[in-house]
Scaffold this active site. Structure first.
Site, PDB file in Angstrom:
ATOM      1  N   HIS A 211       0.711  -1.266   0.099  1.00  0.00           N
ATOM      2  CA  HIS A 211       0.124   0.055   0.045  1.00  0.00           C
ATOM      3  C   HIS A 211       0.977   1.311   0.080  1.00  0.00           C
ATOM      4  CE1 HIS A 211      -2.800   2.927   1.874  1.00  0.00           C
ATOM      5  NE2 HIS A 211      -3.941   2.315   1.341  1.00  0.00           N
ATOM      6  N   ASP A 288       3.075  -4.289   8.241  1.00  0.00           N
ATOM      7  CA  ASP A 288       1.745  -3.487   7.955  1.00  0.00           C
ATOM      8  C   ASP A 288       0.540  -4.582   8.241  1.00  0.00           C
ATOM      9  OD1 ASP A 288      -0.567  -2.193   7.105  1.00  0.00           O
ATOM     10  OD2 ASP A 288       0.477  -1.388   5.402  1.00  0.00           O
ATOM     11  N   GLN A 291      -4.513  -5.144   6.825  1.00  0.00           N
ATOM     12  CA  GLN A 291      -5.296  -6.024   6.198  1.00  0.00           C
ATOM     13  C   GLN A 291      -5.251  -7.386   6.811  1.00  0.00           C
ATOM     14  OE1 GLN A 291      -7.814  -5.163   4.299  1.00  0.00           O
ATOM     15  NE2 GLN A 291      -7.070  -3.084   3.773  1.00  0.00           N
ATOM     16  N   LYS A 314     -10.636  -0.918  10.124  1.00  0.00           N
ATOM     17  CA  LYS A 314     -10.697  -1.862   9.290  1.00  0.00           C
ATOM     18  C   LYS A 314     -10.855  -3.408  10.083  1.00  0.00           C
ATOM     19  CE  LYS A 314      -7.064  -0.023   6.161  1.00  0.00           C
ATOM     20  NZ  LYS A 314      -8.053   0.381   5.097  1.00  0.00           N
ATOM     21  N   CYS A 452      -4.907   2.549  -3.728  1.00  0.00           N
ATOM     22  CA  CYS A 452      -3.533   3.026  -2.954  1.00  0.00           C
ATOM     23  C   CYS A 452      -2.435   1.875  -3.281  1.00  0.00           C
ATOM     24  CB  CYS A 452      -3.894   3.286  -1.457  1.00  0.00           C
ATOM     25  SG  CYS A 452      -4.739   4.600  -1.324  1.00  0.00           S
TER      26      CYS A 452
HETATM   27  N1  PLP Z   1      -1.742  -0.236   4.759  1.00  0.00           N
HETATM   28  C1  PLP Z   1      -2.792  -1.360   4.185  1.00  0.00           C
HETATM   29  C2  PLP Z   1      -2.355  -2.671   3.840  1.00  0.00           C
HETATM   30  C3  PLP Z   1      -4.002  -0.723   3.986  1.00  0.00           C
HETATM   31  O1  PLP Z   1      -4.772  -1.491   3.354  1.00  0.00           O
HETATM   32  C4  PLP Z   1      -4.122   0.542   4.420  1.00  0.00           C
HETATM   33  C5  PLP Z   1      -5.528   1.053   4.178  1.00  0.00           C
HETATM   34  O2  PLP Z   1      -6.227   0.592   3.016  1.00  0.00           O
HETATM   35  C6  PLP Z   1      -3.082   1.308   4.975  1.00  0.00           C
HETATM   36  C7  PLP Z   1      -2.016   0.859   4.996  1.00  0.00           C
HETATM   37  C8  PLP Z   1      -3.484   2.601   5.411  1.00  0.00           C
HETATM   38  O3  PLP Z   1      -4.513   2.429   6.449  1.00  0.00           O
HETATM   39  P1  PLP Z   1      -5.016   3.862   7.014  1.00  0.00           P
HETATM   40  O4  PLP Z   1      -5.890   4.515   5.859  1.00  0.00           O
HETATM   41  O5  PLP Z   1      -6.170   3.404   8.135  1.00  0.00           O
HETATM   42  O6  PLP Z   1      -4.122   4.668   7.657  1.00  0.00           O
END
Ligand code: PLP
Length: 498
Positions: A211, A288, A291, A314, A452
């Site tokens: 992401h 990270d 997900q 999430k 993203c």
């Molecule tokens: N990392 C991953 C794998 C994501 O799917 C997301 C959001 O979709 C993020 C980071 C960023 O999360 P947030 O927008 O809650 O900061």
């Protein structure tokens, strides 16, 4: 006024056209040309939301089933899985749907189907109540007041830190830093740990699947430090090429920053192995978990990652709160990031002393009610059991893959060994906008775009895709409805040449 749909005529005409083409030996590479009846049917279906034919939806369900049966017979024309794949799995978590009030609502006259869980999940009543209850009965700022409400609010807030630690099997609450979400969490690590640990010539590894939130903070850091950002490659299935990863690791590698689960492909990365390999070279690992946290039991101690980051929203919790887990000796070694109230021991104009971790990293008033809401989300998930959720979702994903594979011209993007949560696809000949419009009209919330993760999609020669992403409340019946609508919009848009 449109004519009443004649589904039987539509199906019959399709069957005849397909059979004619097959009999003539022509490759059925495209959807057969539309007949007038089919075109009328398409228009009527588009108008069925506001039309005088509310029964159209049921009629079309039958039509779609008939198309489905027809296509199943034409296995030599289209790659269609064996009918056994079509048996819907049980929906053991369907009973929990009633805990999510938003799932009772209708969109464009159709029951809402929420397939945008990777963007954000819906909230159970318990989470909504916890936030409302906090503001109704306990609202006060924390850690700064001797009065009753402040002490209550502080106790409620601190208790969530313990619950988060238990939920992800961290050694203690001292490992847990509250942030606004995954993005802020990764930026926090880059600006503290990265700032101290990364120097000119060092290498930071991210995977092709990341992401943007797990690329940009490292890209910026590397630019500032004259360090090198390297990319861990994937194969055409969307899986990490472990040997290539191993070859990339060297004594220069200071940090590996990877998703636990990809938000666009759904790949479950072999993180346990990747972490061990990184540590073997003396590199640190940031995971990270945005997900993975809603879908899998997490044990940061067993994973042995150095940092683990996730967002509350999430995992059925509120927006505005997220978590950074860090190994204690690492957190203790870090300088503060943001400075201000709530993170100090002593302040003078010439010198200040900061509080211990984790308070040192929580400057200013926290999003207190959201932290309380996160605690309620954790309680809720634990009451179901993450292993139970994982198992049910695995069945649902297998069913979704089998069903979507039945849709002619639909192409699933990648086919990782373990796909969690997200199922990306395109339908050749149908624009994503048309696709999104059809689905929205059917009450199905599903996202189109780059999600993203532009580098991940670029690898698969895509700029934008549709992505169905699932949560604990989704059911095989909802997948069936998605498949029906995709079959319908596939045919209707194919016919009209869009
Ligand atoms: N990392 C991953 C794998 C994501 O799917 C997301 C959001 O979709 C993020 C980071 C960023 O999360 P947030 O927008 O809650 O900061």
């Amino acid at each position: 006024m449109h004519e009443r749909i004649d589904e039987a005529t539509f199906v019959q005409s399709m069957a005849q056209t397909l059979m004619r083409e097959l009999a003539s030996g022509a490759a059925v590479s495209s959807i057969p040309p539309i007949t007038d009846a089919a075109r009328d049917a398409h228009h009527a279906s588009q108008n069925s939301v506001t039309t005088p034919f509310p029964e159209a939806a049921t009629g079309w369900a039958e039509t779609d089933a008939a198309i489905h049966r027809l296509l199943s017979q034409l296995t030599f024309a289209y790659p269609i899985s064996a009918p056994t794949h079509l048996h819907a799995p049980a929906a053991p978590l369907a009973g929990y749907r009633r805990d999510f009030p938003i799932l009772q609502r209708h969109v464009h006259g159709k029951p809402l189907i929420w397939f945008d869980n990777a963007a954000t999940s819906q909230k159970p009543q318990a989470v909504i109540d916890a936030i409302s209850n906090f503001y109704t009965h306990h609202n006060a700022n924390i850690h700064r007041g001797n009065h009753h409400l402040s002490q209550q609010a502080s106790a409620m807030f601190d208790a969530v830190r313990d619950r988060v630690a238990t939920f992800i099997q961290a050694p203690s609450a001292a490992n847990i830093v509250f942030v606004r979400g995954t993005t802020e969490g990764i930026n926090f690590i880059a600006n503290t740990f990265g700032e101290c640990q990364i120097h000119a010539g060092d290498e930071v590894l991210v995977s092709q699947l990341e992401h943007h939130s797990n690329i940009l903070p490292w890209q910026k850091l590397c630019q500032q430090k004259n360090a090198i950002l390297r990319v861990i490659p994937i194969d055409q299935q969307g899986d990490i090429l472990l040997e290539d990863y191993q070859a990339l690791l060297s004594k220069k590698t200071k940090l590996v920053a990877i998703s636990h689960v990809s938000n666009v492909i759904g790949t479950l990365l072999p993180v346990q192995e990747m972490i061990a390999l990184a540590h073997h070279q003396g590199a640190y690992v940031v995971l990270d978990g945005a997900q993975s946290i809603p879908h899998l039991p997490i044990n940061v101690t067993a994973l042995d990652c150095d940092f683990f980051v996730f967002s509350g929203h999430k995992m059925y919790g509120p927006t505005g709160v997220g978590v950074v887990y860090g190994k204690q000796h690492l957190l203790e070694s870090l300088p503060p990031w943001q400075v201000g109230g709530g993170m100090i021991q002593h302040v003078t104009f010439t010198e200040s002393r900061y509080a211990q971790s984790p308070q040192r990293f929580e400057a200013g008033t926290a999003s207190i009610a959201d932290v309380i809401g996160l605690g309620a989300a954790i309680d809720y998930l634990q009451s179901i059991g993450m292993a139970t959720i994982q198992h049910a979702e695995q069945q649902l994903m297998a069913y979704a893959v089998a069903q979507l594979e039945q849709v002619p011209k639909l192409r699933l993007i990648a086919a990782p060994r373990h796909r969690i949560g997200a199922l990306p696809f395109i339908i050749e000949g149908v624009t994503l906008e048309d696709l999104a419009r059809h689905l929205d009209q059917a009450g199905i919330a599903l996202r189109i775009g780059h999600h993203c993760a532009q580098p991940a999609l670029a690898f698969f020669n895509q700029q934008r895709v549709a992505r169905a992403s699932f949560g604990l409340y989704n059911t095989p019946a909802e997948i069936d409805q998605l498949t029906r609508v995709l079959l319908r919009c596939n045919y209707s848009d194919g016919y009209s040449g869009k």
